[in-house]
Write an enzyme that holds these catalytic residues in place. Structure first.
Site, PDB file in Angstrom:
ATOM      1  N   TYR A  55      42.223  56.721  41.534  1.00  0.00           N
ATOM      2  CA  TYR A  55      43.122  55.688  40.594  1.00  0.00           C
ATOM      3  C   TYR A  55      44.457  55.298  42.000  1.00  0.00           C
ATOM      4  O   TYR A  55      45.490  55.842  42.754  1.00  0.00           O
ATOM      5  CB  TYR A  55      43.856  56.637  39.730  1.00  0.00           C
ATOM      6  CG  TYR A  55      43.316  56.273  38.533  1.00  0.00           C
ATOM      7  CD1 TYR A  55      43.678  54.626  37.700  1.00  0.00           C
ATOM      8  CD2 TYR A  55      42.955  57.053  37.469  1.00  0.00           C
ATOM      9  CE1 TYR A  55      43.513  54.347  36.607  1.00  0.00           C
ATOM     10  CE2 TYR A  55      42.863  56.828  36.073  1.00  0.00           C
ATOM     11  CZ  TYR A  55      42.645  55.243  35.690  1.00  0.00           C
ATOM     12  OH  TYR A  55      42.258  54.676  34.591  1.00  0.00           O
ATOM     13  N   GLU A  57      46.756  52.242  41.115  1.00  0.00           N
ATOM     14  CA  GLU A  57      47.626  51.171  40.227  1.00  0.00           C
ATOM     15  C   GLU A  57      48.275  51.071  40.946  1.00  0.00           C
ATOM     16  O   GLU A  57      49.400  51.987  41.725  1.00  0.00           O
ATOM     17  CB  GLU A  57      48.278  51.852  38.661  1.00  0.00           C
ATOM     18  CG  GLU A  57      46.960  52.066  37.964  1.00  0.00           C
ATOM     19  CD  GLU A  57      47.700  52.518  36.317  1.00  0.00           C
ATOM     20  OE1 GLU A  57      48.396  52.522  36.061  1.00  0.00           O
ATOM     21  OE2 GLU A  57      46.510  52.028  35.140  1.00  0.00           O
ATOM     22  N   ASP A 201      39.001  27.151  40.329  1.00  0.00           N
ATOM     23  CA  ASP A 201      37.922  28.353  40.678  1.00  0.00           C
ATOM     24  C   ASP A 201      36.769  27.572  41.256  1.00  0.00           C
ATOM     25  O   ASP A 201      35.535  27.155  40.765  1.00  0.00           O
ATOM     26  CB  ASP A 201      37.744  28.319  39.001  1.00  0.00           C
ATOM     27  CG  ASP A 201      36.889  29.086  38.764  1.00  0.00           C
ATOM     28  OD1 ASP A 201      36.234  30.025  39.591  1.00  0.00           O
ATOM     29  OD2 ASP A 201      35.879  29.952  37.673  1.00  0.00           O
ATOM     30  N   THR A 227      34.949  34.380  42.811  1.00  0.00           N
ATOM     31  CA  THR A 227      34.251  36.241  42.436  1.00  0.00           C
ATOM     32  C   THR A 227      33.417  35.997  43.627  1.00  0.00           C
ATOM     33  O   THR A 227      34.117  34.820  44.363  1.00  0.00           O
ATOM     34  CB  THR A 227      32.973  35.756  41.441  1.00  0.00           C
ATOM     35  OG1 THR A 227      32.495  34.288  41.785  1.00  0.00           O
ATOM     36  CG2 THR A 227      33.482  35.298  40.090  1.00  0.00           C
ATOM     37  N   LYS A 230      28.884  35.269  44.119  1.00  0.00           N
ATOM     38  CA  LYS A 230      27.956  34.000  43.996  1.00  0.00           C
ATOM     39  C   LYS A 230      27.288  33.951  45.431  1.00  0.00           C
ATOM     40  O   LYS A 230      26.741  34.691  46.642  1.00  0.00           O
ATOM     41  CB  LYS A 230      28.675  32.882  43.108  1.00  0.00           C
ATOM     42  CG  LYS A 230      28.962  33.443  41.961  1.00  0.00           C
ATOM     43  CD  LYS A 230      29.249  32.128  40.800  1.00  0.00           C
ATOM     44  CE  LYS A 230      29.351  33.125  39.788  1.00  0.00           C
ATOM     45  NZ  LYS A 230      30.538  33.619  39.172  1.00  0.00           N
ATOM     46  N   ARG A 236      29.386  42.360  43.016  1.00  0.00           N
ATOM     47  CA  ARG A 236      29.932  41.552  41.749  1.00  0.00           C
ATOM     48  C   ARG A 236      31.929  41.636  42.043  1.00  0.00           C
ATOM     49  O   ARG A 236      32.051  43.019  42.004  1.00  0.00           O
ATOM     50  CB  ARG A 236      29.874  41.900  40.871  1.00  0.00           C
ATOM     51  CG  ARG A 236      28.367  41.784  40.671  1.00  0.00           C
ATOM     52  CD  ARG A 236      27.521  42.260  38.737  1.00  0.00           C
ATOM     53  NE  ARG A 236      27.531  41.355  38.303  1.00  0.00           N
ATOM     54  CZ  ARG A 236      27.136  40.089  37.965  1.00  0.00           C
ATOM     55  NH1 ARG A 236      26.141  40.145  38.892  1.00  0.00           N
ATOM     56  NH2 ARG A 236      27.412  39.364  37.594  1.00  0.00           N
TER      57      ARG A 236
END
Ligand code: DSN
Length: 422
Positions: A55, A57, A201, A227, A230, A236
């Site tokens: 974790y 955060e 984007d 992203t 691609k 991903r």
């Protein structure tokens, strides 16, 4: 040869079997989905590491958990590499996906009820650019722009006129099915003249931008999302990039705590590996071939009478209009299914002026990024385009489909996928 799945197979044969099925599917078909690619083994290995246990955060050096010193270094490495790759001042590498990155960027600059302006989904935009089915369409007053019906390209004068009329808080440039260059400098002028933030984007074209074969939005946009899987050929995930330090706080906090909890540090490690790969000279050679191959796929389809939206492509994808194929009887859905039957994977796609539903469509979107990674060259791609034309014109003729299936196998044979995985 490494048995990559040996441990999984021993403990959970059911899941291992399904992973094996998907690997076989990827190996046994020509992948032409424009938003997909094949990561390197190193990227895959980075994602399957103990970093998944942690974790973290917060941001590197400012976490809400102890024990983050190692993942801080991983995340900083990813940030440094992506900044170098795209030549920007700031980056957040935590978005779990492109949609998460877009949610964070839009909500950083627009309040619920504010107007946003993106390309309409049926003209090639993305769900997160204002579709009524998505948070963007539910939270914001959506004032989409489309394409010029004659040229099927963005009509910048019309976008400018609309922006002056609607005063959007955010204008979104970028698309999921647009085969032409996008003029980001022009978009920035339109946005700034109307008092809007420009969000780009660049998910589809990120790899092309990274090597300078598509003009970069970084010098012009207020915020850029993407992203990583691609044309960029990473694991991903999503990223947000920007230059102005005045935006850092609101963009970072729109990711965490605004819309995500703990970052996926194992995925961030995979992103870091992919960014380093994209910084190598070979990546520019690869992207050059992606562009050549997309044109070749288009040529092959055109030679069989298929019309390409806009008449061709400047990037990694072609959008094929099937309305003239077999007297308009073949939908995008029919074509997708027939092509899958012969081992060619594409997706149905709406075309400008679409008359069918998004589940049926009159077009297919065909991309060259994954096939190029696999090693296909220009001649192969032209031939694949011809095969697509033959299949979609004869979707009920089993002899044509059988012949195409056999040729797909021949085309695949010299290009094994992940031979290291046994
Ligand atoms: N970006 C979409 C695509 O192009 O396939 C998926 O969200």
């Amino acid at each position: 040869m490494t048995d990559y799945l040996a441990g999984l197979r021993a403990q959970d044969p059911a899941v291992a079997e399904l992973v094996g099925e998907e690997l076989a599917r990827q190996r046994d078909s020509i992948e032409l989905i424009a938003s997909e690619n094949f990561v390197s083994l190193a990227v895959m290995q980075a994602v399957g590491t103990p970093l998944t246990n942690k974790y973290a955060e917060g941001l590197p050096g400012k976490r809400y958990y102890g024990g983050c010193w190692a993942v801080d270094k991983v995340e900083n490495l990813a940030i440094d590499r992506v900044k170098q790759l795209f030549g920007c001042n700031f980056a957040n590498v935590q978005p779990h996906s492109g949609a998460q990155a877009n949610y964070a960027a839009e909500s950083a600059f627009a309040k619920p009820g504010d107007a946003i302006m993106g390309m309409d989904l049926s003209n090639g935009g993305h769900l997160t650019h204002g579709s009524p089915a998505n948070f963007s369409g539910k939270l914001f007053d959506v004032q989409s722009y489309g394409l010029d019906p004659d040229t099927e390209r963005i009509n910048y004068d019309e976008v400018a006129e609309r922006a002056q009329r609607c005063h959007p808080a955010v204008i979104i440039a970028g698309a999921s099915a647009y085969p032409r260059l996008i003029d980001f400098e022009r978009f920035a002028k339109i946005a700034h003249d109307s008092g809007a933030i420009l969000m780009v984007d660049m998910a589809h074209i990120a790899g092309i931008v990274a090597v300078g074969l598509h003009p970069s939005p970084i010098p012009f946009a207020d915020v850029v999302t993407s992203t990583t899987h691609k044309t960029l050929r990473g694991t991903r995930g999503g990223i947000i990039l920007w230059n102005d330090p005045a935006y850092s706080r609101r963009l970072n906090s729109a990711v965490f705590p605004g819309s995500q909890g703990g970052p996926l540090e194992h995925v961030i490690a995979g992103k870091a590996v992919a960014f380093a790969e994209a910084l190598r000279p070979e990546f520019k050679t690869y992207i050059g071939q992606v562009l050549i191959n997309a044109k070749a796929l288009g040529r092959g389809m055109e030679s069989r009478g298929i019309r390409l939206v806009t008449g061709g492509t400047d990037n990694h994808l072609v959008l094929a209009d099937l309305t003239k194929v077999a007297d308009g009887q073949v939908s995008g859905k029919d074509a997708e299914q027939a092509l899958e039957r012969v081992g060619i994977t594409v997706n149905k796609n709406t075309i400008p002026g679409e008359r069918r539903s998004p589940f049926v469509t009159s077009g297919i979107r065909v991309g060259s990024a994954a096939a190029t990674t696999r090693g296909f060259g220009e001649q192969d791609c032209e031939r694949i385009g011809e095969l697509i034309g033959d299949v979609v014109a004869h979707i009920d003729d089993e002899r044509v489909l059988d012949r195409a299936e056999a040729e797909v196998k021949e085309l695949l044979a010299p290009h094994p996928l992940y031979p290291e995985l046994g």
